[in-house]
Design an enzyme around this catalytic site. Structure first.
Site, PDB file in Angstrom:
ATOM      1  N   GLU A 321      54.308  80.298  77.540  1.00 16.23           N
ATOM      2  CA  GLU A 321      54.629  78.888  77.774  1.00 16.23           C
ATOM      3  C   GLU A 321      55.009  78.165  76.483  1.00 16.23           C
ATOM      4  O   GLU A 321      54.294  77.257  76.039  1.00 16.23           O
ATOM      5  CB  GLU A 321      53.402  78.180  78.374  1.00 16.23           C
ATOM      6  CG  GLU A 321      52.958  78.709  79.704  1.00 16.23           C
ATOM      7  CD  GLU A 321      51.569  78.223  80.073  1.00 16.23           C
ATOM      8  OE1 GLU A 321      50.811  77.793  79.181  1.00 16.23           O
ATOM      9  OE2 GLU A 321      51.238  78.277  81.260  1.00 16.23           O
ATOM     10  N   GLY A 323      56.651  75.477  74.083  1.00 11.46           N
ATOM     11  CA  GLY A 323      57.217  74.127  74.189  1.00 11.46           C
ATOM     12  C   GLY A 323      57.935  73.800  72.902  1.00 11.46           C
ATOM     13  O   GLY A 323      59.165  73.708  72.827  1.00 11.46           O
ATOM     14  N   CYS A 395      51.202  48.028  61.684  1.00 10.66           N
ATOM     15  CA  CYS A 395      50.140  47.388  60.911  1.00 10.66           C
ATOM     16  C   CYS A 395      48.967  48.328  60.734  1.00 10.66           C
ATOM     17  O   CYS A 395      47.903  48.123  61.318  1.00 10.66           O
ATOM     18  CB  CYS A 395      49.715  46.104  61.599  1.00 10.66           C
ATOM     19  SG  CYS A 395      51.001  44.880  61.426  1.00 10.66           S
TER      20      CYS A 395
HETATM   21  N1  LLP Z   1      50.525  75.904  77.303  1.00 10.42           N
HETATM   22  C1  LLP Z   1      49.390  75.197  77.258  1.00 10.42           C
HETATM   23  C2  LLP Z   1      48.332  75.468  78.206  1.00 10.42           C
HETATM   24  C3  LLP Z   1      49.234  74.207  76.292  1.00 10.42           C
HETATM   25  O1  LLP Z   1      48.112  73.499  76.248  1.00 10.42           O
HETATM   26  C4  LLP Z   1      50.268  73.958  75.366  1.00 10.42           C
HETATM   27  C5  LLP Z   1      50.137  72.920  74.366  1.00 10.42           C
HETATM   28  C6  LLP Z   1      51.446  74.715  75.458  1.00 10.42           C
HETATM   29  C7  LLP Z   1      51.541  75.692  76.430  1.00 10.42           C
HETATM   30  C8  LLP Z   1      52.623  74.513  74.555  1.00 10.42           C
HETATM   31  O2  LLP Z   1      52.308  74.672  73.209  1.00 10.42           O
HETATM   32  P1  LLP Z   1      53.492  74.749  72.130  1.00 10.42           P
HETATM   33  O3  LLP Z   1      54.246  76.013  72.380  1.00 10.42           O
HETATM   34  O4  LLP Z   1      54.360  73.574  72.331  1.00 10.42           O
HETATM   35  O5  LLP Z   1      52.780  74.708  70.825  1.00 10.42           O
HETATM   36  N2  LLP Z   1      50.417  67.570  70.307  1.00 10.42           N
HETATM   37  C9  LLP Z   1      50.241  68.749  69.477  1.00 10.42           C
HETATM   38  C10 LLP Z   1      50.316  69.989  70.234  1.00 10.42           C
HETATM   39  C11 LLP Z   1      49.358  69.995  71.397  1.00 10.42           C
HETATM   40  C12 LLP Z   1      49.706  71.089  72.282  1.00 10.42           C
HETATM   41  C13 LLP Z   1      48.863  71.057  73.494  1.00 10.42           C
HETATM   42  N3  LLP Z   1      49.117  72.147  74.332  1.00 10.42           N
HETATM   43  C14 LLP Z   1      51.277  68.709  68.359  1.00 10.42           C
HETATM   44  O6  LLP Z   1      51.963  67.714  68.236  1.00 10.42           O
HETATM   45  O7  LLP Z   1      51.374  69.634  67.572  1.00 10.42           O
END
Ligand code: LLP
Length: 469
Positions: A321, A323, A395
């Site tokens: 998965e 992202g 701010c």
């Molecule tokens: N699958 C699950 C179950 C997840 O919880 C996440 C991300 C992904 C896939 C995708 O992860 P990726 O490949 O995008 O790293 N806000 C944080 C990242 C939090 C990700 C939460 N879960 C940031 O800005 O780095």
């Protein structure tokens, strides 16, 4: 133009800056105008000094759509998605919508052969309205509501990842009511936490997601699903972290998951699918060196195969998965500089460059201490590099976009700055702090632009205020 702001005011060279931070970001690059290939989108180039994406000068994009602006390289996104689909042939790739989702993004992912992982009613609705079929969707979340689960069942969502015993009970009741028997994966907390080069393979069960492998909790949950006549246990899921650069953490996770698969298979259950989650890392700065998609894919495939063969169980279908790895490097943010200030630190100084956005469009620096790459985007400069800090307009003193950056000493109000690799978790985590409307997201392709998300207006923000009904 405020000429005073760009004068000697910006002391050049490393003599003046905070040495701690100088050590952290190293020497200034030989050419401040250069665009590191690993960090910038594939079609990024400087033409007559102006940064272009897919043949669209950022100056033109900002003139048309305003600033700050998220610019997406559509071809880069599509190529990254296609690369994942191809590298993981024989497995399933779900685009993690939380990184960034809109109707058009959902279509791009779908067209490139990716499925989509959604985790709220909102993400589910956007994907469905974009025309993505329910059987291409997987539904995550540690606290899915009854309405969300009902909608997922109605829409024929292909997999629901169960995250608690409460949810298993809730889903079973809804499945019975609706007559839809969903495919269920059980989310397992394997006791691995990965981040970039490091992972910790000790207990990391002290968190809200999943059901612990330790103590047989996940095994009981899987059995509860398997024995429920309204649910179809299809597999197991684990997600070990974010911005991961090597497969070691996945290896430990796969090893532990294979053990659980073996136990369940021995008990007579079928485990057809092993989803190892997302977390594949990208380069935010030229120092970051993530592995190639194909290499990581091969490693993950062979780890799962080996671990399952060792455990003596049929090898389940792999799913991942990603992202950030799809959308992160495809996006940049363009800001306009509003004020420039040299702060004297007693023998040292730092240039504070304030832009017209900040923590409302990129919370990652404040929240995680994330590093970014920033360049002067509207022109070349041959001025001496100055250690700078790019800050927002909010701010709050923690409102930092890029903590340490070398910028040309003649940066001045009205200049455009571009920050690379902001495609993931910036617009999707944006807020309206200080009543700042969220920026537009615009896609660039073959010399033209199209809007992905419209810029919010002040009216959009004020509409919800009951005093003005
Ligand atoms: N699958 C699950 C179950 C997840 O919880 C996440 C991300 C992904 C896939 C995708 O992860 P990726 O490949 O995008 O790293 N806000 C944080 C990242 C939090 C990700 C939460 N879960 C940031 O800005 O780095």
């Amino acid at each position: 133009m405020d000429t005073l702001a760009c004068m000697p005011a910006h002391p050049a060279g490393p003599r003046h800056e905070d040495l701690t931070h100088a050590a952290r970001i190293g020497e200034p690059p030989a050419d401040l105008n250069a665009l590191s290939e690993s960090v910038w989108p594939a079609t990024a180039a400087r033409v007559d000094g102006v940064l272009e994406l897919a043949g669209v000068p950022v100056t033109q994009a900002v003139a048309e759509y305003g600033s700050p602006l998220f610019l997406l390289d559509e071809r880069h996104f599509r190529q990254a998605a296609r690369a994942y689909a191809q590298a993981y042939a024989g497995a399933d790739v779900y685009y993690a919508a939380k990184a960034f989702l809109s109707g058009r993004i959902a279509r791009w992912a779908d067209e490139q052969g990716l499925r989509i992982d959604v985790c709220t009613m909102g993400e589910l609705e956007v994907a469905l309205r974009a025309g993505v079929s329910g059987d291409r969707l997987l539904f995550h979340g540690n606290n899915k509501s009854e309405q969300e689960l009902r909608r997922a069942l109605e829409a024929g969502v292909s997999r629901i990842v169960a995250d608690s015993f409460d949810e298993i009970g809730r889903l079973s009741r809804l499945a019975e009511q609706t007559g839809v028997r969903p495919n269920v994966l059980v989310r397992v907390t394997v006791g691995v936490e990965a981040h970039t080069h490091e992972f910790i393979a000790t207990a990391h069960e002290d968190q809200k997601f999943g059901l612990a492998l330790a103590g047989g909790v996940a095994a009981s949950a899987a059995k509860a699903v398997a024995e429920d006549p309204h649910l179809n246990l299809i597999g197991l899921h684990s997600h070990i972290g974010s911005q991961i650069f090597d497969a070691a953490g996945f290896e430990v996770a796969a090893h532990r998951m294979a053990g659980l698969v073996a136990d369940l298979v021995t008990d007579g259950h079928r485990i057809e699918e092993l989803n190892l989650g997302g977390g594949m890392g990208i380069a935010y700065t030229p120092d970051d060196d993530p592995p190639r998609v194909q290499d990581m894919a091969k490693q993950l495939q062979s780890i799962v195969t080996r671990e399952c063969e060792l455990a003596g169980v049929p090898v389940p279908r792999l799913a991942v998965e990603p992202g950030r790895a799809i959308v992160g490097s495809a996006g940049i943010t363009v800001y306009e500089v509003g004020t420039v200030k040299t702060v004297d630190l007693g023998g040292r100084s730092r240039l504070y460059v304030s832009v017209d956005g900040g923590m409302s469009d990129n919370i990652r620096t404040a929240l995680y201490g994330a590093d970014y790459t920033v360049v002067l985007a509207g022109r070349n400069s041959s001025a001496e590099p100055v250690l700078s800090r790019v800050v927002g307009k909010h701010c709050e003193s923690g409102d930092v976009v890029v903590r340490d950056a070398w910028l040309p000493g003649d940066v001045q109000p009205g200049d455009l700055l571009a920050v690379a690799a902001t495609g993931a978790y910036c617009r999707s985590m944006a807020s309206n702090y200080n009543y700042v409307p969220k920026p537009a997201v615009v896609a660039a392709l073959d010399g033209s632009c199209s809007v992905v998300l419209h810029r919010e207006s002040l009216e959009d923000l004020i509409r919800g205020d009951a005093a003005f009904d």
